[in-house]
Design a protein around this motif. Structure first.
Motif, mmCIF file in Angstrom:
data_model
loop_
_atom_site.group_PDB
_atom_site.id
_atom_site.type_symbol
_atom_site.label_atom_id
_atom_site.label_comp_id
_atom_site.label_asym_id
_atom_site.label_seq_id
_atom_site.Cartn_x
_atom_site.Cartn_y
_atom_site.Cartn_z
ATOM 1 N N GLU A 85 0.828 -1.212 0.000
ATOM 2 C CA GLU A 85 0.000 0.000 0.000
ATOM 3 C C GLU A 85 0.858 1.256 0.000
ATOM 4 O OE1 GLU A 85 -0.377 -2.455 2.419
ATOM 5 O OE2 GLU A 85 -2.081 -3.451 1.475
ATOM 6 N N GLU A 86 1.908 1.271 0.824
ATOM 7 C CA GLU A 86 2.795 2.439 0.891
ATOM 8 C C GLU A 86 3.543 2.653 -0.417
ATOM 9 O OE1 GLU A 86 3.130 4.912 3.186
ATOM 10 O OE2 GLU A 86 1.357 3.952 4.057
ATOM 11 N N LYS A 89 1.066 4.077 -2.949
ATOM 12 C CA LYS A 89 0.727 5.450 -2.558
ATOM 13 C C LYS A 89 1.849 6.414 -2.969
ATOM 14 C CE LYS A 89 0.129 7.806 1.778
ATOM 15 N NZ LYS A 89 -0.101 7.639 3.211
ATOM 16 N N HIS A 92 2.126 6.695 -6.818
ATOM 17 C CA HIS A 92 1.005 7.472 -7.356
ATOM 18 C C HIS A 92 1.416 8.935 -7.559
ATOM 19 C CE1 HIS A 92 -3.161 8.701 -8.002
ATOM 20 N NE2 HIS A 92 -2.935 9.681 -7.153
ATOM 21 N N HIS A 97 0.637 4.153 -11.431
ATOM 22 C CA HIS A 97 -0.531 3.619 -10.740
ATOM 23 C C HIS A 97 -0.618 2.102 -10.918
ATOM 24 C CE1 HIS A 97 -1.730 7.787 -10.420
ATOM 25 N NE2 HIS A 97 -1.526 7.894 -11.719
#
Length: 182
Positions: A85-86, A89, A92, A97
């Motif tokens: 997730e990090e 993120k 992004h 993406h």
């Protein structure tokens, strides 16, 4: 280049080369090294001495080592282990993406979880006892063999023009790791 591209701005050649070099470092992970100052001859080498050429693309081949260095940086700043997730993120912010084809890096999920894992730059593993299953990234054995946290820190500080004290926890950790030979 002097006579064809920047004819009327030849006096600004050093600044133009510096700016272009910074972009190539950040986006592609390529350093521009001057081999002959008298003739302004340059050579392109992969950042941090990584042996992976980082080429991807369908017909057009682009180096993607810059993204690899950014991921290694993220893992280092997260304490040697970064959650999936990090990573997504942070990527992004760079316009990369999950599950979305990128014009330079190709399909990023495949690049991170398959290509760089097979190349042994990254380890990608399930977090133990996670329900639902969560995953994390670590530096792989090839990353450890070819570079160090200190080199990654130095590279990104050069690119972002920061001083080492701007990120004290990582710079201290990288320095102590260097002294221990990690």
């Amino acid at each position: 280049m002097l006579s064809m591209v920047i004819k009327e701005h030849q006096g600004h050649f050093p600044e133009i080369v510096d700016a272009a070099s910074e972009c190539m470092q950040l986006v592609f992970g390529i350093d521009v090294k001057e081999v002959n100052p008298r003739t302004h001859t340059y050579v392109l080498v992969t950042t941090l001495g990584l042996t992976y050429d980082g080429m991807v693309g369908d017909g057009h081949r682009f180096p993607n080592t810059g993204l690899l260095v950014a991921v290694l940086w993220l893992i280092a700043t997260e304490g040697d282990c970064a959650s999936e997730e990090e990573i997504w993120k942070a990527l992004h912010v760079r316009g990369v993406h999950d599950w979305k084809e990128h014009c330079i890096y190709g399909e990023p999920r495949e690049l991170l979880t398959k290509v760089w894992v097979q190349e042994q730059y990254l380890d990608y593993r399930q977090v133990p006892n996670s329900q639902p299953a969560r995953y994390e990234f670590l530096w792989g054995p090839r990353a450890h063999a070819e570079t160090t946290k200190l080199k990654v820190l130095d590279f990104l500080l050069r690119v972002y023009k920061r001083v080492p004290n701007s990120i004290p926890s990582l710079s201290e950790e990288a320095m102590s790791g260097e002294e221990e030979g990690t």
